[in-house]
Design a protein around this motif. Sequence first.
Motif, PDB file in Angstrom:
ATOM      1  N   ASP B   8       0.940  -1.212   0.107  1.00 26.14           N
ATOM      2  CA  ASP B   8       0.017  -0.105   0.182  1.00 26.14           C
ATOM      3  C   ASP B   8       0.983   1.351  -0.225  1.00 26.14           C
ATOM      4  O   ASP B   8       0.302   2.348  -0.357  1.00 26.14           O
ATOM      5  N   LEU B   9       1.859   1.174   0.722  1.00 28.94           N
ATOM      6  CA  LEU B   9       2.767   2.351   0.666  1.00 28.94           C
ATOM      7  C   LEU B   9       3.939   2.581  -0.375  1.00 28.94           C
ATOM      8  O   LEU B   9       4.091   3.661  -1.013  1.00 28.94           O
ATOM      9  N   GLY B  10       4.333   1.437  -1.122  1.00 29.30           N
ATOM     10  CA  GLY B  10       5.264   1.388  -2.017  1.00 29.30           C
ATOM     11  C   GLY B  10       6.432   1.757  -1.300  1.00 29.30           C
ATOM     12  O   GLY B  10       6.925   2.275  -0.206  1.00 29.30           O
ATOM     13  N   GLU B  11       7.830   1.536  -2.250  1.00 29.67           N
ATOM     14  CA  GLU B  11       9.093   1.754  -1.627  1.00 29.67           C
ATOM     15  C   GLU B  11       9.301   2.990  -1.068  1.00 29.67           C
ATOM     16  O   GLU B  11       9.977   3.200  -0.047  1.00 29.67           O
ATOM     17  N   PHE B  12       9.029   4.160  -1.800  1.00 33.13           N
ATOM     18  CA  PHE B  12       9.258   5.494  -1.672  1.00 33.13           C
ATOM     19  C   PHE B  12       8.501   5.846  -0.361  1.00 33.13           C
ATOM     20  O   PHE B  12       8.887   6.451   0.549  1.00 33.13           O
ATOM     21  N   GLY B  13       7.097   5.396  -0.432  1.00 32.72           N
ATOM     22  CA  GLY B  13       6.286   5.529   0.559  1.00 32.72           C
ATOM     23  C   GLY B  13       6.861   5.141   2.160  1.00 32.72           C
ATOM     24  O   GLY B  13       6.690   5.999   3.034  1.00 32.72           O
ATOM     25  N   LEU B  14       7.568   3.855   1.856  1.00 35.83           N
ATOM     26  CA  LEU B  14       7.839   3.327   2.883  1.00 35.83           C
ATOM     27  C   LEU B  14       8.902   3.925   3.658  1.00 35.83           C
ATOM     28  O   LEU B  14       9.100   4.045   4.861  1.00 35.83           O
ATOM     29  N   ILE B  15       9.932   4.302   3.019  1.00 35.67           N
ATOM     30  CA  ILE B  15      11.278   5.007   3.193  1.00 35.67           C
ATOM     31  C   ILE B  15      10.806   6.241   4.028  1.00 35.67           C
ATOM     32  O   ILE B  15      10.909   6.578   5.270  1.00 35.67           O
ATOM     33  N   GLU B  16       9.734   7.004   3.424  1.00 38.64           N
ATOM     34  CA  GLU B  16       9.378   8.356   3.876  1.00 38.64           C
ATOM     35  C   GLU B  16       8.665   8.128   5.198  1.00 38.64           C
ATOM     36  O   GLU B  16       9.091   8.771   6.148  1.00 38.64           O
ATOM     37  N   HIS B  17       7.935   7.150   5.142  1.00 42.17           N
ATOM     38  CA  HIS B  17       7.180   6.818   6.464  1.00 42.17           C
ATOM     39  C   HIS B  17       7.895   6.371   7.649  1.00 42.17           C
ATOM     40  O   HIS B  17       7.709   6.943   8.872  1.00 42.17           O
ATOM     41  N   LEU B  18       8.955   5.618   7.182  1.00 49.29           N
ATOM     42  CA  LEU B  18      10.113   5.230   8.180  1.00 49.29           C
ATOM     43  C   LEU B  18      10.940   6.185   8.902  1.00 49.29           C
ATOM     44  O   LEU B  18      11.585   6.057   9.924  1.00 49.29           O
ATOM     45  N   THR B  19      11.374   7.125   7.966  1.00 47.47           N
ATOM     46  CA  THR B  19      12.471   8.423   8.357  1.00 47.47           C
ATOM     47  C   THR B  19      11.781   9.545   8.355  1.00 47.47           C
ATOM     48  O   THR B  19      12.620  10.390   8.683  1.00 47.47           O
ATOM     49  N   LYS B  20      10.586   9.974   8.375  1.00 45.52           N
ATOM     50  CA  LYS B  20       9.962  11.110   8.150  1.00 45.52           C
ATOM     51  C   LYS B  20      10.484  11.864   9.710  1.00 45.52           C
ATOM     52  O   LYS B  20      10.581  13.208   9.561  1.00 45.52           O
ATOM     53  N   ASP B  21      10.491  11.060  10.677  1.00 43.47           N
ATOM     54  CA  ASP B  21      10.801  11.838  11.961  1.00 43.47           C
ATOM     55  C   ASP B  21      12.342  11.919  12.310  1.00 43.47           C
ATOM     56  O   ASP B  21      12.577  12.511  13.418  1.00 43.47           O
ATOM     57  N   VAL B  22      13.058  11.396  11.486  1.00 48.03           N
ATOM     58  CA  VAL B  22      14.538  11.603  11.656  1.00 48.03           C
ATOM     59  C   VAL B  22      15.199  12.860  11.744  1.00 48.03           C
ATOM     60  O   VAL B  22      14.980  13.633  10.838  1.00 48.03           O
ATOM     61  N   LYS B  23      15.740  13.148  12.705  1.00 45.02           N
ATOM     62  CA  LYS B  23      16.270  14.471  13.035  1.00 45.02           C
ATOM     63  C   LYS B  23      17.899  14.370  13.216  1.00 45.02           C
ATOM     64  O   LYS B  23      18.134  13.378  14.093  1.00 45.02           O
ATOM     65  N   LEU B  24      18.677  15.145  12.266  1.00 41.85           N
ATOM     66  CA  LEU B  24      20.285  14.984  12.606  1.00 41.85           C
ATOM     67  C   LEU B  24      20.539  15.744  13.720  1.00 41.85           C
ATOM     68  O   LEU B  24      20.335  16.726  13.973  1.00 41.85           O
ATOM     69  N   ILE B  25      21.400  14.824  14.575  1.00 43.65           N
ATOM     70  CA  ILE B  25      21.763  15.743  15.807  1.00 43.65           C
ATOM     71  C   ILE B  25      23.359  15.693  15.878  1.00 43.65           C
ATOM     72  O   ILE B  25      23.866  16.809  16.600  1.00 43.65           O
ATOM     73  N   ASN B  26      24.134  15.107  15.080  1.00 40.99           N
ATOM     74  CA  ASN B  26      25.484  15.353  14.805  1.00 40.99           C
ATOM     75  C   ASN B  26      25.903  16.372  13.795  1.00 40.99           C
ATOM     76  O   ASN B  26      25.588  16.381  12.914  1.00 40.99           O
ATOM     77  N   THR B  27      26.628  17.378  14.174  1.00 37.44           N
ATOM     78  CA  THR B  27      27.101  18.355  13.192  1.00 37.44           C
ATOM     79  C   THR B  27      27.787  17.833  12.085  1.00 37.44           C
ATOM     80  O   THR B  27      28.047  18.178  10.973  1.00 37.44           O
ATOM     81  N   SER B  28      28.461  16.640  12.167  1.00 35.65           N
ATOM     82  CA  SER B  28      29.173  16.086  11.273  1.00 35.65           C
ATOM     83  C   SER B  28      28.330  15.514  10.007  1.00 35.65           C
ATOM     84  O   SER B  28      28.592  14.865   9.131  1.00 35.65           O
ATOM     85  N   SER B  29      26.983  15.079  10.428  1.00 34.68           N
ATOM     86  CA  SER B  29      25.917  14.487   9.515  1.00 34.68           C
ATOM     87  C   SER B  29      25.583  15.629   8.710  1.00 34.68           C
ATOM     88  O   SER B  29      24.685  16.546   8.810  1.00 34.68           O
ATOM     89  N   LEU B  30      26.226  15.997   7.303  1.00 33.63           N
ATOM     90  CA  LEU B  30      26.192  17.054   6.668  1.00 33.63           C
ATOM     91  C   LEU B  30      24.760  16.855   5.592  1.00 33.63           C
ATOM     92  O   LEU B  30      23.844  17.825   5.592  1.00 33.63           O
ATOM     93  N   LYS B  31      24.451  15.552   5.532  1.00 35.29           N
ATOM     94  CA  LYS B  31      23.329  15.268   4.735  1.00 35.29           C
ATOM     95  C   LYS B  31      22.960  13.927   4.883  1.00 35.29           C
ATOM     96  O   LYS B  31      23.657  12.990   4.908  1.00 35.29           O
ATOM     97  N   GLY B  32      21.324  13.859   5.342  1.00 34.52           N
ATOM     98  CA  GLY B  32      21.005  12.334   5.683  1.00 34.52           C
ATOM     99  C   GLY B  32      20.205  11.794   4.656  1.00 34.52           C
ATOM    100  O   GLY B  32      20.741  11.791   3.516  1.00 34.52           O
ATOM    101  N   ILE B  33      19.117  11.108   4.851  1.00 30.25           N
ATOM    102  CA  ILE B  33      18.384  10.252   4.064  1.00 30.25           C
ATOM    103  C   ILE B  33      17.792  11.298   3.055  1.00 30.25           C
ATOM    104  O   ILE B  33      17.523  12.525   3.355  1.00 30.25           O
ATOM    105  N   GLY B  34      17.731  10.850   1.647  1.00 29.43           N
ATOM    106  CA  GLY B  34      17.024  11.537   0.755  1.00 29.43           C
ATOM    107  C   GLY B  34      17.854  12.023  -0.484  1.00 29.43           C
ATOM    108  O   GLY B  34      17.483  12.425  -1.467  1.00 29.43           O
ATOM    109  N   ASP B  35      19.149  11.442  -0.449  1.00 31.75           N
ATOM    110  CA  ASP B  35      19.991  11.631  -1.697  1.00 31.75           C
ATOM    111  C   ASP B  35      20.730  10.388  -2.093  1.00 31.75           C
ATOM    112  O   ASP B  35      20.338   9.448  -1.602  1.00 31.75           O
ATOM    113  N   ASP B  36      21.404  10.422  -3.267  1.00 32.85           N
ATOM    114  CA  ASP B  36      21.959   9.244  -3.393  1.00 32.85           C
ATOM    115  C   ASP B  36      22.777   8.553  -2.520  1.00 32.85           C
ATOM    116  O   ASP B  36      22.876   7.533  -2.355  1.00 32.85           O
ATOM    117  N   ALA B  37      23.360   9.505  -1.434  1.00 36.35           N
ATOM    118  CA  ALA B  37      24.282   8.934  -0.708  1.00 36.35           C
ATOM    119  C   ALA B  37      24.155  10.169   0.578  1.00 36.35           C
ATOM    120  O   ALA B  37      23.851  11.418   0.345  1.00 36.35           O
TER     121      ALA B  37
END
Lengths: 340, 340
Positions: B8-37
Motif C-alpha cells: 500500500d505504501l510502495g518503496e518510496f512511501g515506506l522509506i518516507e514513512h519510516l524516516t520522516k521523524d529522523v532529525k540529525l543531531i551530529n554536526t558531522s551529519s551534513l546530509k542524511g536520508i533523501g539523496d543518492d548518498a
Amino acid sequence: MVRTELSDLGEFGLIEHLTKDVKLINTSSLKGIGDDAAVIDHGSLKTVVSTDLMVEGIHFDLVYTPLKHLGYKAVIVNLSDIYAMNAKPTQITVSIAVSNRFSVEAVNELYSGIHLACQIYGVDLIGGDTTSSIKGLTISITAIGMAAENKLVYRDTANIGDLLCVSGFLGGAYVGLQLLEREKQIYLEDKNMQPDLENKDYIVGRLLKPEARKDVYEFFQKCDLKPTAMIDVSDGLSSDLLHICRQSKVGAFVEEGALPIAQETSLKAMDFKLPPSTCALHGGEDYELLFTVKPKDADKLKYALDIRIIGEITKPEDGIYLHTTGGKRRELIAQGWQHH
Amino acid sequence: MVRTELSDLGEFGLIEHLTKDVKLINTSSLKGIGDDAAVIDHGSLKTVVSTDLMVEGIHFDLVYTPLKHLGYKAVIVNLSDIYAMNAKPTQITVSIAVSNRFSVEAVNELYSGIHLACQIYGVDLIGGDTTSSIKGLTISITAIGMAAENKLVYRDTANIGDLLCVSGFLGGAYVGLQLLEREKQIYLEDKNMQPDLENKDYIVGRLLKPEARKDVYEFFQKCDLKPTAMIDVSDGLSSDLLHICRQSKVGAFVEEGALPIAQETSLKAMDFKLPPSTCALHGGEDYELLFTVKPKDADKLKYALDIRIIGEITKPEDGIYLHTTGGKRRELIAQGWQHH
C-alpha cells in the motif's frame, strides 16, 4: 567441478578465504578487513556513504545471472550512487547471507566480480560480514566516497531554466530483462548451465554488467563543470526526474525526440511491441547520470560525446511533462522499476 | 489491530514513512536520508566503519523476539563494534528486506527500536535501503564513527605482560537463548502473542535487548586510559580472545575464578546443567568489551566498578589457556556462537 561446502570453511575461514588477496590502494584506507571496524581518513574532505541491498528472487535471478556478473553489478550499483553525488568512491563494505545451496566455489565467483569492480574503479574492500541464510542469497554493500564540500551535488538544488542532461543510453537494461525473462525457459532446461554472455547482446550486458559513470564524473572535474543537481538512473528516468523535481520544488519537461536510445535497444523493444521511449522513460537500472546544469555551462558539454541535453527545468506550477515527437504534452508519472 | 500491507505504501512511501521523524543531531551529519548518498564531515578526525547483517532464522527467531527489541539490538551490535575501536559512533545506515508476511505496523515496530537506539546512543540515521524479500526478514546495518587517529585501538596491538580485562558480565545472552528456546513451545501455541519481556529475567534481556558499552568508552576518555588492544565479545570470550592473540601474535591466560558471571546467569546455567564458566567462555552476544591494558594502567581501573581483570597476555609459545579454579591448565579453543 569441485564443490566445497561452506560449512567446511566456517565463518572466519570463509572471510579469510574471500579477502586474503585484498590489497588497499587508497591512502585514506587506514585499516581494512580484520578488526571490529575499518578506519578511513578523509582528512578535510567530506565522506559520502551509500548502501544497497540485493535479494535473490527480487533483484536478480540466478537462472540467467552469472555470479561473477552479480558481484560486479552489486558494487557498480553503489558506486553509481557515489558518482551521483559528484564524489569519488574510495571504499566499500560487503555483507552476504548465503544458504547452503551455494558452494565455496559459487561464493568465490561472486567475490571475483566484486574484486574486479574494486580493481577497475580503484576502490578498497575494507570490511563486511558473511553469514548463512535459510534460503537464497542476499548482498548488502555500503560504498564510501569523498569530495570537497563545495563539489558535492545534491538532488534538491535544480533551478528553473537549468538544462536537463543524461549520460549514455537509456532503456537497454529494461529490454535486456524482457529478453532474459523470455529466454529463461531455455536455461531452465539445463540447470547446470551457467549462462554464457560473451557473445550475447549489448542489451543483456546493460542489465547484467552495467558500469558506473566514472568517466562522466572525471569529465566534470576536468572541465570544472558542477551540475546544479544530480541523481543516478536506477529506478527509471521518469521516477528519478521526479525525485529531482519534488526535492528541488521545480517542474521539468523532457523532449521525447532527444531521449538517447541505442539502436539495439530500439529494435529489440519493437520486437517486444514496446515503444522504445517508454523503455527509456520507465525502465530502470541503466545507472546513467541524470543531472541539471546552468544554461551558461551548456558550452562545456559540447565535447562530451556521451552526454545529451534532453529537457529543461521549469517553474513548479508547470508540472513535469514529456513533449512527444508527435507534438503532444503528456504528464510524466513515476512507474519505476518493477521490483520496488 | 490495524494491518497495512507494505504494498500500500510502495518503496518510496515506506522509506518516507519510516524516516520522516529522523532529525540529525551530529554536526558531522551534513546530509542524511533523501539523496543518492549521505554526507559526513569528520574534519580531521578519522572515520570508522562497521557493518553487520542479521538474517531471520539464523540470528533471530521472531517467535520470541519482539520486533522493537530486534531493531534496537541490530543497532547495538554495530555500535558495539565502533566502541571496540575506542571510537564514538556518529551515524548508521539501515537496509532491510521484508517479505509480505510483515505489515507496515510490524516494520514500524522494528524501526521504533532502531530510532530508540539512535536516540539513546546519540547516533544519526543517515540512509539505507528498503526492499522486499521472498521470505523472511534481513537487516543490514552499517555504523560509522569517529576518533582521533592516536585514540584508535586495534586487535593486533596487545603486548606480552598486558593485563586482560573485560567489562560487565558474561554468558547471560547464551543462557537467555537456552531459556527462550525451551519456552518457544509456549509461544508457538499462540502465534499472535508477541512475547512480553517487561517482567522477564535479566538473562532474557541480555539476549534480546543488549546494550553497547558507551559508558566504558566514555570512562576510557575520562581517565585518559587507552587499551593496547580491544574487541567486542560477540562470538564468545574464547573466540574473541583468540582473535586478539592471533592478530597480536601473543599468548594469553584467563583465570576461571575471575570470570564475571551474574548470579542469575549462574543459577539458570546450572538449571540447564551447563557449567557457568563454559557459558561465559563460549557463549556469545554479550557485547561486552574485551581489552588489554599496560600493567602500569591497572591503577586507573581501580574505580571502574564494571571492569574486571581476568588474565594476562603471554608469550606466543605459551599458547592460550584457561587456569581453572581446580588448579588445572586447559587450552582455550574457539567454539564460537552457534549460528556461525
